[in-house]
Design an enzyme around this catalytic site. Structure first.
Site, PDB file in Angstrom:
ATOM      1  CD  GLN B 267      -2.897   0.611  -0.096  1.00 43.64           C
ATOM      2  OE1 GLN B 267      -3.150   1.523  -0.840  1.00 43.64           O
ATOM      3  NE2 GLN B 267      -3.255  -0.625  -0.365  1.00 43.64           N
ATOM      4  CG  HIS B 428     -49.709  17.570  -9.216  1.00 40.91           C
ATOM      5  ND1 HIS B 428     -49.209  18.818  -9.495  1.00 40.91           N
ATOM      6  CD2 HIS B 428     -48.637  16.710  -9.294  1.00 40.91           C
ATOM      7  CE1 HIS B 428     -47.894  18.718  -9.727  1.00 40.91           C
ATOM      8  NE2 HIS B 428     -47.531  17.458  -9.611  1.00 40.91           N
TER       9      HIS B 428
END
Lengths: 438, 438
Positions: B267, B428
């Site tokens: 790493q 709506h």
């Protein structure tokens, strides 16, 4: 009597159609320098001064003064009280909607769990799926406070298994919306803070003495909220940055034109930037819809908003045929798509980009907005090219699982060694080589 | 002879352990004002001047002058030539790795397709899953050009069904990396442009005369690339913004300490900011690993980088027991987690946050980096709390499907009507009410 509104007409056979379409769809949400600077400052102050800064900004922006941060938290009893105080019809509708939303998202969660498989040499590979620990839901205050948004943001998180949902909702001048609180109660929201704006986003992203840090922030907000979300992305997950809402109706000319006009209006009434578009290959029908628009416009409660949206952003597009309508649809990648045609099932697999597809003449977008079950948080402004409706998957994350057998590690070690040396990463190579059998 | 490196030691029983851990993990990638301004300018110029601007920036930043944009595109023949020119062992390793990556991601794609169900009244609900049309893969040039990254970014997109993959890779002074080109060939990358930096991100996000606009951009890059990706997010999808790479090794003290030291080094050798951490409840073992670190350090090809990373960012953490090791792991939410313990299967379900989990003593992270199959593009800096490994799902998007029967629309219309009126969205409501049976 109000005058007729002039709605843009586009015809696909015109030479400059493609350019006209680009102009129609052009939309850029710009966080100007002033907004960026203000939000940067708010984030910084909340990150370093916590509760104190959030209280100060709440006093300044929401005109809400409290002596103690605890006054900015609502109790579960208060949420329950809001639910109990609703008229019976409203409560039943909210509960029924919540049930349907939950049921759909439970279906969505099926098959989304962990999986693994074992290879011949005993090596195990797979993926572990886990819910996030804690999620923040931003709910706008004032006129844009929608209880349905609370259901749509909180329920998928609960279905995913999120342990704690923190809702923030600004209450300017202390004004509360009982329906929103009731929706929070029904959705199982765990804690509610009456804070908003960039300061609420910062509190959720960084945590304060009182507001716990969350793993992801979802929910719509104004330009300050959107800018703050973009800035905290990385420290915390965010959902998409929403643009104005849009609908594309594809109609074969056989639906009642009043229905189609009202479907377009239902989008237009959201705000002046909302974009309603009709695509049809039936010119007479387009004329009929336009007549319905003019006829119905004066009957609308939100006529002033609708009038601006219809004049500035709407369009009636005449195409050659269904094939071209689908082509235009995929180009637009609409948030909402109504396929108001005879056999929508026959064409739905050719729709490559759309947030939600409302199929058939009966499926008004409004049904999906509230209670059909699927989420109403959808990708806007063409982002359906690469984004999905909010869903259970937005509240889960995955971990890869790798468990090599001794044999597997030995064989893979040889491959990794060659590749790592090819990349000049020799510690990688040696780490792999240790596992190669002698 | 080089001196010993001093690696931080933390002990969980210390009073300020939590604070020490916070300090250890603190990481902020800052795009300073100069970077922001430079990138804003580059994006603007490429958006408005297309090819011409990309050519100018390529000349300025990569010292690569071309007379014509077409010279910045590589042919498929050139990619094939790179593959054919590889030493046999390298080619075989690359092909075997590609096979394993493809096979894992094909498993991942299973069960991720479209689904639907029909309710009693005939209403259909579901979700349609589609691949994106076109994806851009950014591959860094110079020393960080990793062929394995090409496989890891391009293969999942291909498995998802993406039609066209556009790869961009800067070639400063015209310097090419044959392994990267060979990996592009194996992965089925469709087009390759030798451009990089913010100008390449802009070209992919907005499209130019020659570079087609993509739907999503994936792949790592330097601070200019990361800043550009953050800015174009919304116009185009992006993957996560990666921080420095990290590994957390949890060990019960029974793995060869040389192996663990080399796993940490694998790493650390990435860059000076990389973070390797060991957690164990066996103090003697921690001492042994530290001795291995000192012993092996001088043998490393990339010792200068490893030395900085080990001194500045690494830590050896002594905890009480396995339970506390898991607690610390979930707090860190590491990109890579090695469970170098006797029975990793028994504890894996308690790991709530990790990009990839390497289980057992044989499973070195390096195997997963290259060829185990799972993706090596993983969430860094604690973002495993809310993010997942790159996968097939990152190249798909979903559309909700709703097709109401006449009965379903009538029943749902009643609910939607009540809720829409509660939100004062009456268009709506009326759109829904049209569908209620008389």
């Amino acid at each position: 009597m109000s005058s007729n509104v002039s709605v843009k007409r586009l015809v696909s056979s015109q030479a400059d159609f493609s350019q006209q379409l680009d102009t129609l769809l052009a939309w850029e949400s710009v966080s100007d320098t002033a907004v960026n600077e203000a939000v940067t400052d708010i984030l910084h102050q909340v990150k370093h001064q916590g509760d104190k800064a959030v209280m100060a900004f709440t006093e300044r922006f929401d005109h809400l003064h409290v002596e103690d941060f605890s006054s900015l938290e609502m109790t579960q009893e208060r949420l329950k009280q809001a639910l109990d105080g609703l008229p019976a019809e409203q409560r039943a509708a909210l509960e029924r909607a919540a049930e349907r939303v939950r049921s759909y998202h439970e279906k969505q969660a099926q098959g989304q769990g962990s999986w693994e498989y074992t290879e011949e040499d005993g090596t195990l590979l797979g993926q572990q799926v886990m819910p996030m620990d804690r999620v923040g839901v931003y709910v706008p205050g004032g006129k844009a406070a929608y209880p349905s948004s609370v259901l749509m943001n909180a329920i998928p998180a609960k279905v995913a298994g999120v342990e704690e949902i923190i809702m923030v909702v600004p209450t300017p001048h202390g004004e509360l919306n009982e329906l929103v609180l009731a929706a929070a109660c029904i959705s199982g929201v765990d804690r509610v803070f009456t804070i908003g704006g960039a300061q609420a986003v910062a509190a959720l992203a960084y945590g304060t003495e009182t507001v716990p840090r969350v793993d992801k922030i979802v929910g719509p907000g104004n330009i300050f909220v959107a800018t703050a979300k973009r800035m905290v992305f990385g420290a915390v997950g965010i959902d998409m940055i929403a643009g104005p809402s849009e609908i594309l109706v594809v109609c074969d000319g056989k639906t009642n034109p009043d229905w189609i006009a009202m479907d377009l209006f239902s989008q237009a009434e959201h705000d002046e930037d909302a974009q309603p578009i009709l695509v049809s290959w039936d010119k007479d029908f387009i004329d009929q819809v336009e007549a319905s628009i003019q006829k119905l416009m004066p009957t609308l409660e939100r006529e002033p908003i609708v009038r601006v949206s219809m004049a500035e952003r709407a369009a009636l597009i005449q195409v050659k045929d269904l094939d071209e309508a689908i082509e235009v649809t995929n180009r637009i990648a609409p948030e909402h798509l109504e396929l108001s045609i005879e056999d929508p099932k026959a064409v739905v697999s050719r729709i490559r980009h759309a947030g939600a597809i409302f199929m058939g003449r009966y499926t008004a977008e409004a049904l999906g907005d509230y209670c059909a079950g699927p989420n109403h948080v959808l990708p806007t402004s063409g982002t359906a090219r690469f984004s999905s409706p909010l869903g259970v998957y937005d509240f889960q994350k995955r971990s890869s699982l790798i468990m090599c057998s001794a044999d597997g590690a030995s064989e893979m070690g040889k491959i990794a060694s060659v590749l790592a040396r090819g990349e000049s990463l020799t510690a990688h190579a040696r780490s792999a080589e240790y596992r190669i059998k002698g």
